[in-house]
Design a protein around this motif. Structure first.
Motif, short mmCIF file in Angstrom:
data_model
loop_
_atom_site.label_atom_id
_atom_site.label_comp_id
_atom_site.label_asym_id
_atom_site.label_seq_id
_atom_site.Cartn_x
_atom_site.Cartn_y
_atom_site.Cartn_z
N GLU A 87 0.85 -1.20 0.00
CA GLU A 87 0.00 0.00 0.00
C GLU A 87 0.88 1.25 0.00
OE1 GLU A 87 -3.71 -1.86 2.64
OE2 GLU A 87 -2.37 -0.36 3.51
N ALA A 88 0.37 2.29 -0.64
CA ALA A 88 1.09 3.57 -0.67
C ALA A 88 0.08 4.70 -0.72
CB ALA A 88 2.03 3.64 -1.87
N ARG A 89 0.46 5.82 -0.13
CA ARG A 89 -0.41 7.00 -0.11
C ARG A 89 0.45 8.22 -0.43
NH1 ARG A 89 -1.70 7.01 4.94
NH2 ARG A 89 -0.35 8.74 5.54
N TRP A 90 -0.06 9.07 -1.31
CA TRP A 90 0.63 10.31 -1.65
C TRP A 90 -0.40 11.37 -2.01
CZ3 TRP A 90 0.37 6.01 -4.73
CH2 TRP A 90 -0.19 6.15 -6.01
N ARG A 91 0.08 12.58 -2.25
CA ARG A 91 -0.82 13.70 -2.57
C ARG A 91 -0.44 14.30 -3.91
NH1 ARG A 91 0.01 17.06 2.77
NH2 ARG A 91 1.95 15.86 2.66
N VAL A 92 -1.47 14.74 -4.63
CA VAL A 92 -1.29 15.42 -5.91
C VAL A 92 -2.03 16.76 -5.84
CG1 VAL A 92 -0.98 13.33 -7.27
CG2 VAL A 92 -3.28 14.20 -6.86
N ASP A 93 -1.57 17.70 -6.62
CA ASP A 93 -2.16 19.05 -6.62
C ASP A 93 -2.23 19.64 -5.21
OD1 ASP A 93 -2.37 19.00 -9.31
OD2 ASP A 93 -4.54 18.69 -9.38
N GLY A 94 -1.30 19.26 -4.38
CA GLY A 94 -1.19 19.85 -3.05
C GLY A 94 -2.03 19.19 -1.98
N ASP A 95 -3.31 18.95 -2.24
CA ASP A 95 -4.17 18.47 -1.16
C ASP A 95 -5.07 17.30 -1.56
OD1 ASP A 95 -5.67 19.86 -2.96
OD2 ASP A 95 -6.83 21.00 -1.49
N VAL A 96 -4.89 16.72 -2.75
CA VAL A 96 -5.70 15.59 -3.18
C VAL A 96 -4.96 14.31 -2.82
CG1 VAL A 96 -6.81 14.44 -5.13
CG2 VAL A 96 -6.67 16.95 -5.06
N THR A 97 -5.55 13.52 -1.97
CA THR A 97 -4.92 12.28 -1.52
C THR A 97 -5.22 11.14 -2.49
OG1 THR A 97 -5.06 12.96 0.79
CG2 THR A 97 -4.77 10.61 0.37
N VAL A 98 -4.19 10.37 -2.79
CA VAL A 98 -4.31 9.18 -3.64
C VAL A 98 -3.90 7.98 -2.80
CG1 VAL A 98 -3.53 8.00 -5.73
CG2 VAL A 98 -3.81 10.48 -5.73
N ARG A 99 -4.74 6.96 -2.81
CA ARG A 99 -4.44 5.71 -2.12
C ARG A 99 -4.31 4.62 -3.18
NH1 ARG A 99 -8.12 8.55 0.71
NH2 ARG A 99 -7.70 8.96 2.92
N ALA A 100 -3.28 3.82 -3.09
CA ALA A 100 -3.02 2.79 -4.09
C ALA A 100 -2.66 1.49 -3.40
CB ALA A 100 -1.90 3.22 -5.04
N ARG A 101 -3.05 0.41 -4.05
CA ARG A 101 -2.80 -0.94 -3.51
C ARG A 101 -2.32 -1.83 -4.66
NH1 ARG A 101 -6.16 -5.71 -1.79
NH2 ARG A 101 -5.55 -6.28 0.33
N LEU A 102 -1.16 -2.42 -4.49
CA LEU A 102 -0.60 -3.32 -5.48
C LEU A 102 -0.57 -4.73 -4.89
CD1 LEU A 102 2.28 -2.81 -7.93
CD2 LEU A 102 2.32 -4.85 -6.50
N VAL A 103 -1.13 -5.66 -5.63
CA VAL A 103 -1.13 -7.08 -5.24
C VAL A 103 -0.15 -7.80 -6.15
CG1 VAL A 103 -2.49 -9.17 -4.95
CG2 VAL A 103 -3.50 -6.94 -4.43
#
Length: 392
Positions: free
Chosen positions: A62-78
């Motif tokens: 799992e990873a979490r980062w932000r784009v455009d300053g305040d938009v959170t993106v959550r991603a999951r790789l299996v």
């Protein structure tokens, strides 16, 4: 869940999907190194490697980062388990943002895998279903017509990637031989597979594309429609008359790709489970998210406790009413017993009883055997006396 494309849910606009295969032997180590490096460089807010869930095969990252300053993106790789007849290990990546996806945002694939432009450092960009296809390289169409049709049919059957067929009007130079995908916006870069037809293959490739209802212009490009094609797809609107292989940005091609990516399409096979895992099994929570989850759990427990208490009170009230009714029944005065009544007799039974009474009456009128004998003896003596008198 049905495997039919028409029965699957539509891909949300906030979701980014990708699937591929890592052909190396140390895929887990490559993922860990990339995630640690990006966390140190503050590209990622955080990452995690949850314990292997019982209902999810393979390893989860799992990873979490932000784009455009305040938009959170959550991603999951299996990272899927290795298969006996496949090289390397397959992977499925699902990312979801807090608002509709923008193709200008960084590719979620580069948050887990190394972003080496030439793809020589790690071979994580192999196509998951069609052998020898790569996501970040030019894929020349086979010279044999049968092999060409096999590759295109295999590409059309899957819907994880967008397949782009490009015809070279003339043999390109070194710049033109580079993949066009490197010039695409980051959000499209690792979702497009580029097929190249040599200048002399125009007739053969269009013959192979005839079964899909599209045609590639000379020196142009066309998008291969998935099977079934999404609503609103028109092969003429998703073709580009001219693609210049000189290293310049293909603006018209990018516009066509963006319009195609914006069409409502069903989730690819296996994507719905991956998206459910991202939403329901997410473990990489911020402090605020942990507090919100705890509040939600407390609210659910309070609702359950209230329902249990209400059910208990209703049960207690029903039991009290039942006890009151039982006590009232016990305290009520006893009612006098009613005389027993004979059940109604059937006509046959009445006739039987009549014959029975007649038979008993006849038996009572009949003389007893002893009396009958005495009377017979008397009558006999009387007859003998009369006979004696007559003879004398």
């Amino acid at each position: 869940m049905s495997n039919s494309a028409t029965d699957r849910a539509t891909t949300p606009r906030t979701v980014w999907l990708a699937r591929g295969r890592h052909t190396g032997s140390l895929a887990e180590d490559v993922l860990r190194r990339t995630l640690r490096r990006l966390k140190v460089d503050e590209v990622l807010d955080d990452f995690a490697e949850p314990p292997d869930p019982a209902d999810t095969p393979g390893r989860v990252f799992e990873a979490r980062w932000r784009v455009d300053g305040d938009v959170t993106v959550r991603a999951r790789l299996v990272l899927l388990p290795p298969q006996p007849q496949e090289e390397g290990r397959g992977w499925i990546l699902v990312a979801e943002a807090e608002r509709p996806w923008d193709d200008a945002w960084p590719s979620p694939a580069t948050m887990f895998w190394p972003d080496d432009p030439d793809g020589t450092a790690t071979a994580w960009d192999h196509h998951h279903a069609v052998p020898d296809l790569r996501l970040r390289q030019v894929n020349p169409l086979p010279a044999d017509d049968k092999d060409m049709r096999r590759v295109l049919r295999g590409a059309a059957r899957e819907s994880w990637c967008v397949h782009l067929v490009v015809h070279e009007a003339m043999t390109p130079d070194a710049r033109g031989a580079l993949p066009l995908t490197r010039l695409l916006p980051p959000g499209l870069r690792h979702r497009v597979v580029e097929h190249r037809a040599a200048p002399h293959q125009l007739r053969a490739v269009n013959y192979a594309l005839k079964e899909f209802g599209v045609e590639v212009p000379r020196g142009g490009a066309v998008l291969l429609p998935p099977q079934p094609a999404p609503p609103g797809y028109d092969g003429r609107e998703h073709a580009v008359r001219s693609v210049f292989l000189d290293g310049s940005e293909p603006a018209e091609l990018i516009g066509v790709l963006r319009r195609f990516a914006a069409l409502p399409r069903p989730l690819p096979e296996g994507a719905e489970e991956a998206l459910t895992g991202l939403r329901e099994k997410w473990t990489l929570l911020t402090l605020e998210e942990q507090l919100a989850r705890q509040r939600e759990l407390v609210a659910r427990y309070a609702e359950a406790l209230e329902a249990m208490t209400k059910s208990r009170d209703l049960y207690r009230e029903a039991a009290e009413r039942a006890n009151e009714a039982l006590a009232a029944f016990r305290d009520a005065p006893a009612r006098p017993a009613l005389p027993p009544t004979d059940p109604p007799a059937w006509p046959l039974q009445q006739l039987t009883r009549t014959f029975e009474r007649l038979r008993v009456g006849a038996r009572a009128l009949r003389p007893a055997p002893a009396a009958l004998s005495a009377r017979d003896a008397g009558d006999s003596a009387k007859g003998d006396a009369e006979e004696t008198d007559r003879t004398s």
